[in-house]
Design a protein around this motif. Sequence first.
Motif, PDB file in Angstrom:
ATOM      1  N   GLY A 124      49.647  37.290  31.325  1.00 52.12           N
ATOM      2  CA  GLY A 124      49.457  37.774  32.687  1.00 52.12           C
ATOM      3  C   GLY A 124      49.748  36.685  33.698  1.00 52.12           C
ATOM      4  O   GLY A 124      48.978  36.503  34.637  1.00 52.12           O
TER       5      GLY A 124
ATOM      6  N   GLY B 180      39.495  30.113  40.947  1.00 54.04           N
ATOM      7  CA  GLY B 180      40.347  31.236  40.528  1.00 54.04           C
ATOM      8  C   GLY B 180      39.865  32.544  41.130  1.00 54.04           C
ATOM      9  O   GLY B 180      38.689  32.684  41.517  1.00 54.04           O
ATOM     10  N   GLY B 181      40.790  33.502  41.186  1.00 57.25           N
ATOM     11  CA  GLY B 181      40.458  34.822  41.719  1.00 57.25           C
ATOM     12  C   GLY B 181      39.351  35.475  40.908  1.00 57.25           C
ATOM     13  O   GLY B 181      38.512  36.216  41.438  1.00 57.25           O
ATOM     14  N   LYS B 182      39.331  35.197  39.622  1.00 57.24           N
ATOM     15  CA  LYS B 182      38.310  35.760  38.732  1.00 57.24           C
ATOM     16  C   LYS B 182      36.916  35.333  39.181  1.00 57.24           C
ATOM     17  O   LYS B 182      35.995  36.138  39.266  1.00 57.24           O
ATOM     18  CB  LYS B 182      38.590  35.266  37.311  1.00 57.24           C
ATOM     19  CG  LYS B 182      37.731  35.864  36.245  1.00 57.24           C
ATOM     20  CD  LYS B 182      38.117  35.308  34.882  1.00 57.24           C
ATOM     21  CE  LYS B 182      38.848  36.338  34.069  1.00 57.24           C
ATOM     22  NZ  LYS B 182      39.227  35.857  32.726  1.00 57.24           N
TER      23      LYS B 182
ATOM     24  N   ILE C 102      35.722  37.187  42.290  1.00 60.27           N
ATOM     25  CA  ILE C 102      35.222  38.542  42.026  1.00 60.27           C
ATOM     26  C   ILE C 102      33.834  38.483  41.383  1.00 60.27           C
ATOM     27  O   ILE C 102      32.935  39.254  41.717  1.00 60.27           O
ATOM     28  CB  ILE C 102      36.227  39.322  41.151  1.00 60.27           C
ATOM     29  CG1 ILE C 102      37.562  39.448  41.894  1.00 60.27           C
ATOM     30  CG2 ILE C 102      35.694  40.707  40.791  1.00 60.27           C
ATOM     31  CD1 ILE C 102      38.737  39.745  41.002  1.00 60.27           C
TER      32      ILE C 102
ATOM     33  N   TRP D 269      41.655  46.220  35.173  1.00 59.98           N
ATOM     34  CA  TRP D 269      41.783  44.860  34.639  1.00 59.98           C
ATOM     35  C   TRP D 269      40.563  44.600  33.735  1.00 59.98           C
ATOM     36  O   TRP D 269      39.426  44.936  34.115  1.00 59.98           O
ATOM     37  CB  TRP D 269      41.828  43.864  35.794  1.00 59.98           C
ATOM     38  CG  TRP D 269      41.934  42.435  35.352  1.00 59.98           C
ATOM     39  CD1 TRP D 269      42.778  41.926  34.410  1.00 59.98           C
ATOM     40  CD2 TRP D 269      41.170  41.325  35.838  1.00 59.98           C
ATOM     41  NE1 TRP D 269      42.594  40.573  34.280  1.00 59.98           N
ATOM     42  CE2 TRP D 269      41.616  40.178  35.151  1.00 59.98           C
ATOM     43  CE3 TRP D 269      40.164  41.186  36.796  1.00 59.98           C
ATOM     44  CZ2 TRP D 269      41.090  38.915  35.375  1.00 59.98           C
ATOM     45  CZ3 TRP D 269      39.646  39.925  37.021  1.00 59.98           C
ATOM     46  CH2 TRP D 269      40.101  38.801  36.316  1.00 59.98           C
TER      47      TRP D 269
ATOM     48  N   ASN E 184      42.128  47.488  43.035  1.00 61.21           N
ATOM     49  CA  ASN E 184      43.060  46.430  42.641  1.00 61.21           C
ATOM     50  C   ASN E 184      44.486  46.925  42.857  1.00 61.21           C
ATOM     51  O   ASN E 184      45.054  47.596  42.023  1.00 61.21           O
ATOM     52  CB  ASN E 184      42.811  46.069  41.165  1.00 61.21           C
ATOM     53  CG  ASN E 184      43.824  45.086  40.598  1.00 61.21           C
ATOM     54  OD1 ASN E 184      44.228  45.183  39.447  1.00 61.21           O
ATOM     55  ND2 ASN E 184      44.233  44.143  41.395  1.00 61.21           N
TER      56      ASN E 184
ATOM     57  N   ASN F 210      46.868  45.485  37.953  1.00 61.62           N
ATOM     58  CA  ASN F 210      47.018  45.082  36.563  1.00 61.62           C
ATOM     59  C   ASN F 210      46.075  46.024  35.807  1.00 61.62           C
ATOM     60  O   ASN F 210      44.878  46.015  36.111  1.00 61.62           O
ATOM     61  CB  ASN F 210      46.569  43.625  36.393  1.00 61.62           C
ATOM     62  CG  ASN F 210      46.530  43.200  34.947  1.00 61.62           C
ATOM     63  OD1 ASN F 210      47.013  43.896  34.070  1.00 61.62           O
ATOM     64  ND2 ASN F 210      45.938  42.031  34.702  1.00 61.62           N
TER      65      ASN F 210
ATOM     66  N   ASP G 293      40.575  43.527  45.127  1.00 61.91           N
ATOM     67  CA  ASP G 293      41.231  42.442  44.396  1.00 61.91           C
ATOM     68  C   ASP G 293      42.723  42.504  44.706  1.00 61.91           C
ATOM     69  O   ASP G 293      43.432  43.369  44.217  1.00 61.91           O
ATOM     70  CB  ASP G 293      40.962  42.615  42.897  1.00 61.91           C
ATOM     71  CG  ASP G 293      41.682  41.573  42.047  1.00 61.91           C
ATOM     72  OD1 ASP G 293      42.449  40.764  42.601  1.00 61.91           O
ATOM     73  OD2 ASP G 293      41.478  41.580  40.814  1.00 61.91           O
TER      74      ASP G 293
ATOM     75  N   ILE H 274      45.049  40.025  44.240  1.00 63.07           N
ATOM     76  CA  ILE H 274      45.700  38.840  43.659  1.00 63.07           C
ATOM     77  C   ILE H 274      47.221  39.024  43.509  1.00 63.07           C
ATOM     78  O   ILE H 274      47.972  38.068  43.520  1.00 63.07           O
ATOM     79  CB  ILE H 274      45.014  38.459  42.319  1.00 63.07           C
ATOM     80  CG1 ILE H 274      45.382  37.047  41.877  1.00 63.07           C
ATOM     81  CG2 ILE H 274      45.347  39.444  41.211  1.00 63.07           C
ATOM     82  CD1 ILE H 274      44.446  35.992  42.310  1.00 63.07           C
ATOM     83  N   TYR H 275      47.678  40.299  43.386  1.00 63.49           N
ATOM     84  CA  TYR H 275      49.133  40.546  43.244  1.00 63.49           C
ATOM     85  C   TYR H 275      49.784  40.953  44.562  1.00 63.49           C
ATOM     86  O   TYR H 275      50.869  41.521  44.569  1.00 63.49           O
ATOM     87  CB  TYR H 275      49.378  41.646  42.190  1.00 63.49           C
ATOM     88  CG  TYR H 275      48.991  41.226  40.793  1.00 63.49           C
ATOM     89  CD1 TYR H 275      49.835  40.429  40.021  1.00 63.49           C
ATOM     90  CD2 TYR H 275      47.761  41.593  40.252  1.00 63.49           C
ATOM     91  CE1 TYR H 275      49.470  40.021  38.751  1.00 63.49           C
ATOM     92  CE2 TYR H 275      47.384  41.194  38.979  1.00 63.49           C
ATOM     93  CZ  TYR H 275      48.236  40.405  38.241  1.00 63.49           C
ATOM     94  OH  TYR H 275      47.878  39.993  36.979  1.00 63.49           O
TER      95      TYR H 275
ATOM     96  N   SER I 131      47.130  31.998  42.211  1.00 63.32           N
ATOM     97  CA  SER I 131      47.594  32.042  40.820  1.00 63.32           C
ATOM     98  C   SER I 131      48.928  32.760  40.639  1.00 63.32           C
ATOM     99  O   SER I 131      49.846  32.229  40.020  1.00 63.32           O
ATOM    100  CB  SER I 131      46.556  32.731  39.941  1.00 63.32           C
ATOM    101  OG  SER I 131      45.358  32.018  39.938  1.00 63.32           O
ATOM    102  N   LYS I 132      49.005  33.981  41.149  1.00 66.46           N
ATOM    103  CA  LYS I 132      50.196  34.804  40.863  1.00 66.46           C
ATOM    104  C   LYS I 132      51.295  34.555  41.891  1.00 66.46           C
ATOM    105  O   LYS I 132      52.462  34.446  41.532  1.00 66.46           O
ATOM    106  CB  LYS I 132      49.830  36.288  40.829  1.00 66.46           C
ATOM    107  CG  LYS I 132      48.535  36.611  40.094  1.00 66.46           C
ATOM    108  CD  LYS I 132      48.636  36.566  38.582  1.00 66.46           C
ATOM    109  CE  LYS I 132      47.272  36.773  37.948  1.00 66.46           C
ATOM    110  NZ  LYS I 132      47.263  36.926  36.522  1.00 66.46           N
TER     111      LYS I 132
ATOM    112  N   ARG J 268      43.569  27.011  39.077  1.00 67.17           N
ATOM    113  CA  ARG J 268      42.263  27.642  39.272  1.00 67.17           C
ATOM    114  C   ARG J 268      41.776  27.588  40.716  1.00 67.17           C
ATOM    115  O   ARG J 268      40.721  27.016  41.017  1.00 67.17           O
ATOM    116  CB  ARG J 268      41.204  27.012  38.329  1.00 67.17           C
ATOM    117  CG  ARG J 268      41.577  26.899  36.861  1.00 67.17           C
ATOM    118  CD  ARG J 268      42.145  28.167  36.264  1.00 67.17           C
ATOM    119  NE  ARG J 268      41.259  29.291  36.353  1.00 67.17           N
ATOM    120  CZ  ARG J 268      41.662  30.506  36.776  1.00 67.17           C
ATOM    121  NH1 ARG J 268      42.919  30.729  37.133  1.00 67.17           N
ATOM    122  NH2 ARG J 268      40.806  31.491  36.828  1.00 67.17           N
TER     123      ARG J 268
HETATM  124  C1  LIG Z   1      43.763  41.987  38.479  1.00 66.71           C
HETATM  125  C2  LIG Z   1      43.464  40.536  38.354  1.00 66.71           C
HETATM  126  N1  LIG Z   1      42.522  40.000  39.127  1.00 66.71           N
HETATM  127  C3  LIG Z   1      42.207  38.719  39.059  1.00 66.71           C
HETATM  128  C4  LIG Z   1      42.845  37.883  38.181  1.00 66.71           C
HETATM  129  C5  LIG Z   1      42.373  36.464  38.084  1.00 66.71           C
HETATM  130  O1  LIG Z   1      43.187  35.544  38.658  1.00 66.71           O
HETATM  131  P1  LIG Z   1      42.873  34.001  38.520  1.00 66.71           P
HETATM  132  O2  LIG Z   1      43.764  33.486  37.458  1.00 66.71           O
HETATM  133  O3  LIG Z   1      43.183  33.437  39.876  1.00 66.71           O
HETATM  134  O4  LIG Z   1      41.431  33.822  38.181  1.00 66.71           O
HETATM  135  C6  LIG Z   1      43.834  38.377  37.343  1.00 66.71           C
HETATM  136  C7  LIG Z   1      44.492  37.511  36.348  1.00 66.71           C
HETATM  137  O5  LIG Z   1      45.074  37.930  35.394  1.00 66.71           O
HETATM  138  C8  LIG Z   1      44.167  39.741  37.444  1.00 66.71           C
HETATM  139  O6  LIG Z   1      45.118  40.283  36.665  1.00 66.71           O
END
Ligand SMILES: Cc1ncc(COP(=O)(O)O)c(C=O)c1O
Length: 397
Positions: free
Chosen positions: A39, A99-101, A104, A125, A171, A175, A203, A205-206, A236-237, A245
């Motif tokens: 991913g 990181g985006g994770k 969230i 996701w 999202n 993803n 979210d 992120i994309y 990240s993306k 991160r």
């Molecule tokens: C939908 C979605 N949100 C958040 C993330 C997390 O991104 P990060 O790598 O910045 O933590 C991902 C990473 O695969 C993702 O696919």
Amino acid sequence: MTSLSEKVDRIEESQTIAITSLAKKLRAEGKKIISLSAGEPDFPTPENVKQAAIKAINDNFTKYTQNEGTPELREAVAEKFRRDNGLNVKASNILVSNGGKHSIFNALQTICNPGDEVIIPAPYWVSFPEMVKLADATPVILQTKEERGFTFTANDLRPLLTQKTKALIINSPSNPTGSVASEETLRGIAKLAKERDFFIISDEIYEKIIYDGNKHFSIGSIPEVQDRVITASGVSKAYSMTGWRIGFMAANEEIVKRASKIQSQLTSNASSISQAAALEALKGPQSDVEKMRVSFQHRRDVMMERLSGIDGMTLAKPGGAFYFFPSVKRLFGKSNGGQVLRNSADIASYLLLEAQVALVPGAAFGSDSHIRISYAYAEKELTEAVDRIAAAVTKLR
Ligand SMILES: Cc1ncc(COP(=O)(O)O)c(C=O)c1O
């Protein structure tokens, strides 16, 4: 020995582990496996960003920073959200995280109480339901339909709303499906969120990987709901910086303060060096972002044409991100002389063993009749992988 945390028992193990270990084993045996499971963009991090990080190290910018992120980066993120997303935010509305994770996770920990319900549209996701459970809340799944491009509207949400509904996670681009929510849909959802009083975690992120001239729309830009939307994004993306991160949230100041309190007891600030790099990513030239987007769109088009030709798979055209999520339901009940294929994990194992292509079973994303194919790979690898998949599928009876 005394017992361990029951909370951990309630969290799913990553369902991609089995396929990844099998891929590793086959590689060790000398098989030429093509993996379409990652991913993350395959491009290097832009040169100016790398140089900014090197400079940060040489300047000894290697100590703790403010827990919320450096003032410069918070201001740059606020400016990005104002410029690109139309959010009405200042630096005090921004929390920079690992990181985006992490953004969230912080958001869910900040708003949820035990017993709260959080609506998650499926396919989702992988981390969303598990993060909701870690916040002692209950994931409520909204099934979306492939025929409708995996989109949903406010009306689809209504039957799931209860007194306990605390939030909805959106999202877009998505993803694993690549679906993009329209502005009209998001306006309808915003209206419902206000009427029925729930939060929205968006979210995004994309957000930069979006195709066909469509423009990303942020639900947090709608003034009536700006205080109840938590927008999560990161570098990240968009900048191919998955390993650095850095993620960020934009939210009302009360939420940011509380999320920051959680972060201060867990991780403290995100890496100082990565923050310097993210600052350059946001403030420096943006040409690499567009170059990557154009390249992803081209790969999507090449893959769309080839995958559509495979009998037994049906697919929706992704409007963003870098994944296909084809249905493989029509392959269930078939076999190549051996085991009969019954679910997405069987299909993924079969394609790994027969075609030597690694991809992720849809069950991991809440749909057992699909598989996820990432196209964040070189075109040559992608076309070879599809040829191999097509040949393996043809052998099924
Ligand atoms: C939908 C979605 N949100 C958040 C993330 C997390 O991104 P990060 O790598 O910045 O933590 C991902 C990473 O695969 C993702 O696919």
